[in-house]
Structures are given as C-alpha cells and as structure tokens.
Design a protein around this motif. Structure first.
Motif, PDB file in Angstrom:
ATOM      1  N   GLU A   1       1.188  27.643   9.307  1.00  0.00           N
ATOM      2  CA  GLU A   1       2.322  28.566   9.240  1.00  0.00           C
ATOM      3  C   GLU A   1       2.528  28.902   7.769  1.00  0.00           C
ATOM      4  O   GLU A   1       3.051  28.095   6.998  1.00  0.00           O
ATOM      5  N   VAL A   2       2.097  30.083   7.404  1.00  0.00           N
ATOM      6  CA  VAL A   2       2.022  30.436   5.983  1.00  0.00           C
ATOM      7  C   VAL A   2       3.215  31.282   5.548  1.00  0.00           C
ATOM      8  O   VAL A   2       3.572  32.250   6.212  1.00  0.00           O
ATOM      9  N   LYS A   3       3.782  30.893   4.408  1.00  0.00           N
ATOM     10  CA  LYS A   3       4.872  31.690   3.836  1.00  0.00           C
ATOM     11  C   LYS A   3       4.288  32.821   2.989  1.00  0.00           C
ATOM     12  O   LYS A   3       4.717  33.961   3.044  1.00  0.00           O
ATOM     13  N   GLN A   4       3.272  32.472   2.182  1.00  0.00           N
ATOM     14  CA  GLN A   4       2.603  33.490   1.371  1.00  0.00           C
ATOM     15  C   GLN A   4       1.171  33.051   1.056  1.00  0.00           C
ATOM     16  O   GLN A   4       0.903  31.859   0.857  1.00  0.00           O
ATOM     17  N   GLU A   5       0.283  34.035   1.001  1.00  0.00           N
ATOM     18  CA  GLU A   5      -1.101  33.749   0.666  1.00  0.00           C
ATOM     19  C   GLU A   5      -1.382  34.154  -0.784  1.00  0.00           C
ATOM     20  O   GLU A   5      -0.986  35.233  -1.232  1.00  0.00           O
TER      21      GLU A   5
ATOM     22  N   GLU B   1       0.808  29.091   0.592  1.00  0.00           N
ATOM     23  CA  GLU B   1       2.081  28.415   0.344  1.00  0.00           C
ATOM     24  C   GLU B   1       2.759  28.287   1.708  1.00  0.00           C
ATOM     25  O   GLU B   1       2.989  29.288   2.395  1.00  0.00           O
ATOM     26  N   LEU B   2       3.014  27.053   2.114  1.00  0.00           N
ATOM     27  CA  LEU B   2       3.629  26.825   3.425  1.00  0.00           C
ATOM     28  C   LEU B   2       5.153  26.945   3.308  1.00  0.00           C
ATOM     29  O   LEU B   2       5.696  27.049   2.193  1.00  0.00           O
ATOM     30  N   HIS B   3       5.815  26.920   4.445  1.00  0.00           N
ATOM     31  CA  HIS B   3       7.266  27.132   4.436  1.00  0.00           C
ATOM     32  C   HIS B   3       8.025  26.013   3.730  1.00  0.00           C
ATOM     33  O   HIS B   3       9.146  26.213   3.267  1.00  0.00           O
ATOM     34  N   ASP B   4       7.392  24.841   3.628  1.00  0.00           N
ATOM     35  CA  ASP B   4       8.070  23.753   2.900  1.00  0.00           C
ATOM     36  C   ASP B   4       7.793  23.817   1.401  1.00  0.00           C
ATOM     37  O   ASP B   4       8.182  22.916   0.647  1.00  0.00           O
ATOM     38  N   GLY B   5       7.086  24.879   0.977  1.00  0.00           N
ATOM     39  CA  GLY B   5       6.842  25.063  -0.449  1.00  0.00           C
ATOM     40  C   GLY B   5       5.560  24.430  -0.955  1.00  0.00           C
ATOM     41  O   GLY B   5       5.179  24.633  -2.113  1.00  0.00           O
TER      42      GLY B   5
END
Lengths: 405, 78
Positions: free
Chosen positions: A95-99, A195-199
């Motif tokens: 679950e990716v926040k940003q690539e 960058e995953l949702h937990d940073g």
C-alpha cells in the motif's frame, strides 16, 4: 553483467536497504506457499532479463494464494521478447503513499558515478528527466574519496523532497551509492522506491548491472547469489555470427586485441579501426559525414598479422561491404606495418585488389615508414598524422559513397 | 633453404640448415615462430613467415647465414 530482479533485490537487501518479504520460485505450487506466508494480496512477477514485462502479461496481481499459484503457472509458461522466465517473484502488494526513484549510474563522460533521485518513481527516469527535469536531483561523487550521506541528501533535496521523506530516503540512496562502489556496478537502481503510509521506505523493484571486468573481484557475491560461472555476463543480446567470429579469432591468438560488433549496423563501409578512443571517434566521424558503417571494431595492442587479417576478412565478408576503411588514432604500441600486412593479406585471400578494396589507410605511428612501403607496393591510398581523423573518415566516406552513387 | 610468403622471404644457408644446434637456437629466439628446430636441422614454418617483426634476432644466431627479405620493398634484405 546483468542480474535478475530477485538477485538485484538480494543485493539491495544485503546493503541494508529495506525490501518487501518477497519470495522467488520456479514452481507454481511453491508460489502458493510463499503467498500463504505473505498472507495478503500479492504481485507475481516474471523473472526475465528484458523489459516490457507488464505489457506482455508477465506481472499479475493475486488476492489469494490459489490465484497466485495460477498466475505463477501462467507466467512460467510465458515467453517475453524471446526470453523464458528464470522463475517468478512473489511479492506482497504494498500500500504505497508515494513512489520515488533512486539510482546510481556510471557516467562515462564525467568518469564518476552519478546519483539520481526523483519523487516521480515507477516510470522510466529518462521520461521523467525529459518531461519534468525539476523533479530529478543529480550529483556525482568520487569513487576514491570517502562517501558522505550528506552528498545523497543534497541530491534528494534537489528533487524537491523535504521533511521526513528527505530524512528517511537519505540513508537509502547513500547505501545504494556505497553498494554501487563496493560491488563494481555500472547501474544500481531502485524503481519504485516506495514510501508506505506509515512513512517507511521500501524497495519494490531493483535493477543492477555489474561491470564485466569486476566479476573476478565479485566472485563471492556472484556465488552467494547462486549464479553459475557458465552464465557469464548474461549479455543483453545474442552475439551475431560476425561478433562470434571476431571473438573466436581474438581468443585464438594472444597477440593484440580485436573486438567487433555489428548489432544495429547495416551500412556499406567496413571499419577496421581502433587506438586510444579512435574507434568511437572514427565511427562518429564516419556517421556525421554521411557514411553508413557496416560494423564497429576495435583493434590494438599490437595484433599479429593473422589477427588483423582475420578481423579484416570478417568485415569484408559482411553483406553489402565492398570496401574497408583502416583508420586509427596515432599508435605507439601497435605496429603500422603489421596491421598493413594483415589487412592486405585479407584482401588477397578473398581474391580482392587491396588498392581497390581499402578505401583509406590512416594509421600513423610505430613503424609507419615500413607500413607506407607496403601500402605503396599495393597502390593503397594512405595518409599520415597530418590528416585528421575527421578528414580521413571524410575521404573514406566520399570514396565509398561516391562509387555507390 | 628459402621460402617466400606474401611480404617476407626467409633464407637459411644450406651450410647451417642441417645443423640441429643452429635450428634449436633459431627456434628459441624467433618471437613469431618462423623457425622450428628439428633433429635434422631447421624447418621454416610457412604460415608464420609474414608475422616476421624484422627484429634480426635470427641474424645473431648465425651471422651471415640467415637472410630476411622484404618482398614489398623490391626484395631488400633486412
């Protein structure tokens, strides 16, 4: 030397860069076991040394272990661009926040490694650099001086990354840079770096290429990755008959060095060229003056007559080649007369008139006076160092293209 | 004994061509293996003649008895 993704990921992991809990297998049933261990949606990725996996159906998503197994079975039977998969990589679907993109590449012009970082990962960095240059940070570093994490930080910041992301990405790019140096890499790339949702950051894909000459020093790594010595460098293309033949001629005689490439060359000017960067310069010169090379070659290190003859014969035997241009920069350790003998002998053995077949001979340097006597004897046009590489190439092109017209 | 290739000619005087000691020495000194020492003296290896690097080491083995000619230079002796 090229590496499969599962090997590149292992190299990244060994460098201390976080990776997902992936698994590699050559067996569809085992893919199910890996997916069960992962315990959630997975991505099944074909392990091939070619691009275009996604488009070819070599990357599939699975919600269950059974689906993962079925996808693995399908992918293991799927040929992509002429490559059969080594196996499949079973990867958790993150679950990716940003690539992001993180890479280190050898810059042959600067003769230094170049770090690259972008906040637009998941797509080709070349495309990002062209369309969004402000989203790419760059920075060279010395392969000799100690490397500082601060150098990596500057590159990431130059891509516009700030705050916690900057802090967390810095050690990753720094480790990638050190990995690059320690493992004799030409390319070390993580794309995407997620960058995953937990940073936290994790490498979702990696691409590595090692300098061929570094393979001897890196025997330990290669062995640890389970790569058999007979796999060699895993060249990106199958050598052509011309390339194989030149390689065999070179291997059969320890005197001097020859190399020949003709992949992508379809012209009518045979090139027997070399010496101190002369091959690249001369190939460029021929092209820029409208010539169409039939091949690329490198000859030097004082080859024997037989070796020079062998290369010239292979070039002359190529379809569409009527003439060859024999040109080098100024040589000191390669004898002009020996090369002259070799190329003339090639013409004679193929039943060709050397004076007609050799468009120009421009090799100034050691034993040139003796060489010029030989060239005079066979009526070959030649020139000394007073004629530049550019002008010599131009004369060859004019001669060959003129006759073709 | 005389043999010509395309660019180079090699001649060994008959007086020493059958001397195994001279043959062995010629075999030893020639960097491109033009000479092969035998029990009967010396053989000239035809396929290597054009590899001659004009070093004259063979001249020193038996002065005056070995001649290298440059066929591309009107047969001029080395």
């Amino acid at each position: 030397m090229r590496f499969f993704e599962y090997e590149a990921r292992e190299i990244v992991k060994r460098a201390g860069i976080p990776v997902t809990d992936y698994g590699f297998t050559t067996d569809a049933a085992e893919a199910k076991t890996i997916a069960e261990r992962i315990g959630g949606p997975t991505v099944i990725k074909s392990q091939v040394l070619t691009g275009g996996r996604m488009k070819a159906g070599g990357v599939k998503f699975a919600d269950t272990p059974e689906e993962a197994s079925q996808h693995a079975a399908d992918i293991l039977e799927l040929e992509i661009n002429g490559h059969w998969p080594r196996g499949v990589l079973v990867d958790p679907k993150a679950e990716v926040k940003q690539e992001y993109y993180a890479g280190v590449v050898w810059d042959g012009t600067a003769k230094k490694p170049l770090m690259l970082f972008s906040d637009m990962g998941g797509i080709d960095i070349e495309q990002v650099a062209e369309e969004h240059p402000d989203h790419v940070g760059r920075g060279h570093f010395s392969p000799l001086q100690p490397f500082s994490d601060y150098q990596a930080k500057q590159v990431i910041a130059a891509a516009g990354v700030t705050g916690k992301a900057l802090q967390r990405a810095t050690p990753i790019l720094a480790r990638l840079a050190r990995l690059f140096l320690e493992n004799d890499m030409l390319l070390a790339e993580i794309n995407p770096l997620a960058e995953l949702h937990d940073g936290t950051f994790v490498a979702l894909d990696a691409h590595m290429e090692m300098e061929d000459e570094g393979m001897v020093r890196q025997k330990g790594l290669i062995k640890a990755l389970g790569i058999a010595p007979e796999e060699g460098t895993r060249e990106g293309h199958t050598p052509t008959p011309f390339e194989e033949a030149v390689k065999a001629i070179d291997a059969a005689d320890h005197r001097g060095v020859i190399q020949g490439k003709d992949t992508g060359f379809h012209g009518n000017i045979g090139l027997v060229i070399g010496a101190g960067g002369g091959s690249l310069t001369l190939t460029d010169a021929v092209r820029q003056q409208g010539g169409k090379p039939a091949n690329y070659s490198e000859i030097g290190g004082n080859p024997s007559v037989a070796k020079a003859c062998g290369l010239a014969k292979e070039v002359l035997n190529k379809d569409g080649v009527e003439k060859i241009a024999v040109m080098m920069s100024i040589v000191s350790n390669t004898r002009v007369d020996i090369v002259a003998r070799g190329v003339i002998k090639a013409c004679l053995e193929l039943g060709k008139d050397p004076g007609e077949t050799i468009a120009i001979f421009r090799i100034p340097g050691a034993w040139e006076e003796e060489g010029f006597k030989i060239l005079d004897k066979y009526g070959i046009e030649y020139c000394d160092r007073s004629v530049s590489l550019w002008d010599a190439a131009g004369r060859a092109v004019a001669k060959i293209q003129g006759e073709a017209a | 004994m005389k043999k010509d290739a395309i660019f180079i000619g090699v001649e060994v005087a008959d007086s020493v061509a059958s001397d195994p000691a001279v043959g062995a020495k010629l075999d030893e000194v020639c960097p491109v293996n033009i000479f092969k020492g035998t029990d009967a003296g010396v053989d000239i290896v035809e396929q290597n003649i054009d590899e001659c690097v004009l070093c004259k080491l063979c001249y020193d083995v038996s002065p005056g008895n070995v001649t290298i000619t440059k066929l591309y230079d009107d047969g001029a002796a080395l």
